[in-house]
Design a protein around this motif. Structure first.
Motif, short mmCIF file in Angstrom:
data_model
loop_
_atom_site.label_atom_id
_atom_site.label_comp_id
_atom_site.label_asym_id
_atom_site.label_seq_id
_atom_site.Cartn_x
_atom_site.Cartn_y
_atom_site.Cartn_z
N GLU A 41 0.67 -1.33 0.09
CA GLU A 41 -0.03 0.11 0.01
C GLU A 41 0.89 1.24 -0.10
O GLU A 41 2.00 1.21 0.59
N LEU A 42 0.23 2.11 -0.62
CA LEU A 42 0.92 3.68 -0.57
C LEU A 42 2.17 3.51 -1.92
O LEU A 42 3.15 4.52 -1.59
N TYR A 43 2.12 2.62 -2.66
CA TYR A 43 3.25 2.59 -3.74
C TYR A 43 3.15 3.69 -4.56
O TYR A 43 4.38 4.25 -4.71
N GLU A 44 1.94 4.37 -5.04
CA GLU A 44 2.14 5.40 -5.80
C GLU A 44 2.47 6.57 -5.10
O GLU A 44 3.12 7.59 -5.75
N THR A 45 2.18 6.93 -3.78
CA THR A 45 2.74 7.70 -3.18
C THR A 45 4.28 7.73 -2.94
O THR A 45 4.70 8.92 -2.84
N PHE A 46 4.74 6.60 -2.89
CA PHE A 46 6.23 6.64 -2.57
C PHE A 46 7.07 6.14 -3.70
O PHE A 46 8.20 6.14 -3.67
N LYS A 47 6.42 6.03 -4.69
CA LYS A 47 7.35 5.49 -5.98
C LYS A 47 8.18 6.66 -6.44
O LYS A 47 9.40 6.15 -6.83
N SER A 48 8.07 7.85 -6.00
CA SER A 48 9.11 8.76 -6.40
C SER A 48 10.06 9.22 -5.23
O SER A 48 10.61 10.34 -5.22
N PHE A 49 9.74 8.58 -4.25
CA PHE A 49 10.45 8.95 -2.92
C PHE A 49 11.77 8.39 -3.09
O PHE A 49 12.32 7.21 -2.55
N THR A 50 12.78 9.35 -3.49
CA THR A 50 14.19 8.85 -3.62
C THR A 50 15.22 9.47 -2.67
O THR A 50 16.33 9.30 -2.87
N SER A 51 14.94 10.34 -2.10
CA SER A 51 15.58 11.02 -0.90
C SER A 51 14.89 11.48 0.25
O SER A 51 13.59 11.47 0.14
N MET A 105 7.22 16.87 0.18
CA MET A 105 6.51 16.72 -1.09
C MET A 105 5.45 15.61 -0.90
O MET A 105 4.52 15.50 -1.80
N LEU A 106 5.42 14.89 0.09
CA LEU A 106 4.30 13.78 0.38
C LEU A 106 3.03 14.49 0.48
O LEU A 106 2.85 15.46 1.14
N PRO A 107 1.94 13.79 -0.11
CA PRO A 107 0.77 14.33 0.27
C PRO A 107 0.14 14.09 1.50
O PRO A 107 -0.07 12.81 1.86
N ASP A 117 -2.62 15.51 3.06
CA ASP A 117 -4.13 15.77 3.04
C ASP A 117 -4.98 14.55 3.33
O ASP A 117 -5.73 14.03 2.22
N ASN A 118 -5.13 14.03 4.35
CA ASN A 118 -5.80 12.72 4.64
C ASN A 118 -6.28 12.94 6.25
O ASN A 118 -5.48 12.72 7.02
N GLU A 119 -7.48 12.57 6.30
CA GLU A 119 -8.16 12.58 7.57
C GLU A 119 -7.55 11.67 8.53
O GLU A 119 -7.19 11.67 9.81
N LYS A 120 -7.42 10.32 7.96
CA LYS A 120 -6.77 8.96 8.66
C LYS A 120 -5.57 9.44 9.20
O LYS A 120 -4.97 9.16 10.50
N LEU A 121 -4.55 9.74 8.32
CA LEU A 121 -3.23 10.34 8.65
C LEU A 121 -3.24 11.23 9.71
O LEU A 121 -2.49 11.36 10.74
N ALA A 122 -4.11 12.16 9.68
CA ALA A 122 -4.21 13.46 10.74
C ALA A 122 -4.67 12.99 11.92
O ALA A 122 -3.96 13.24 12.98
N THR A 123 -5.41 12.01 12.05
CA THR A 123 -5.93 11.48 13.35
C THR A 123 -4.85 10.67 13.80
O THR A 123 -4.52 10.75 14.97
N ARG A 124 -4.04 9.90 13.11
CA ARG A 124 -3.25 9.02 13.73
C ARG A 124 -2.04 10.09 14.28
O ARG A 124 -1.32 9.65 15.29
N ALA A 125 -1.56 11.01 13.51
CA ALA A 125 -0.63 11.95 13.93
C ALA A 125 -1.06 12.56 15.36
O ALA A 125 -0.31 12.69 16.20
N TYR A 126 -2.19 13.11 15.29
CA TYR A 126 -2.74 13.71 16.47
C TYR A 126 -2.62 12.72 17.63
O TYR A 126 -2.20 13.02 18.88
N GLN A 127 -2.98 11.43 17.52
CA GLN A 127 -2.75 10.44 18.57
C GLN A 127 -1.50 10.18 18.91
O GLN A 127 -1.07 10.19 20.27
N LEU A 128 -0.57 10.15 18.10
CA LEU A 128 0.84 9.79 18.47
C LEU A 128 1.31 10.97 19.27
O LEU A 128 1.94 10.81 20.32
N LEU A 129 1.14 12.11 18.65
CA LEU A 129 1.58 13.35 19.42
C LEU A 129 0.97 13.63 20.77
O LEU A 129 1.67 13.85 21.78
N ASN A 130 -0.25 13.45 20.85
CA ASN A 130 -0.81 13.38 22.17
C ASN A 130 -0.16 12.41 23.35
O ASN A 130 -0.26 12.73 24.41
N GLU A 131 -0.13 10.99 22.72
CA GLU A 131 0.55 10.02 23.66
C GLU A 131 2.03 10.38 23.99
O GLU A 131 2.26 10.24 25.14
#
Length: 105
Positions: A64-74, A80-82, A84-98
């Motif tokens: 999963e996320l192949y299309e997002t990372f296929k140009s991830f070379t450095s 430059m990663l996208p 804007d994703n609600e699931k990603l934002a939720t997980r980030a807030y959870q980790l940061l709060n913990e």
């Protein structure tokens, strides 16, 4: 279990884990202007992912996320990663709060 299958599965899972880690920690850094891991850890994970994607392109393309990372070379590509994703934002807030709860005690 066949060793080739187990190795394939381990590589698959590591690529998946690193992609998710890079995304969530990029969100924390670039959107929330905070961090919970060192720059060295982030760079290590990013470089490991880059190497895995180069060494195992067939496995990488199945994760999963192949299309997002296929140009991830450095490491610099993380800005430059996208993000804007609600699931990603939720997980980030959870980790940061913990992280803040653990460090405030």
């Amino acid at each position: 279990m066949d060793n080739n299958f187990r190795n394939h599965q381990q590589i698959y899972e590591l690529i998946k884990r690193r992609r998710n880690q890079i995304l969530v920690h990029s969100y924390i850094y670039f959107r929330l202007f905070d961090n919970i891991i060192s720059d060295e850890t982030f760079d290590k994970w990013a470089n490991e992912l880059i190497d895995l994607q180069k060494q195992y392109p067939d496995i990488s393309s199945q994760v999963e996320l192949y299309e997002t990372f296929k140009s991830f070379t450095s490491v610099g590509c993380s800005s430059m990663l996208p993000l804007d994703n609600e699931k990603l934002a939720t997980r980030a807030y959870q980790l940061l709060n913990e992280h803040h709860k653990r460090n405030s005690n």
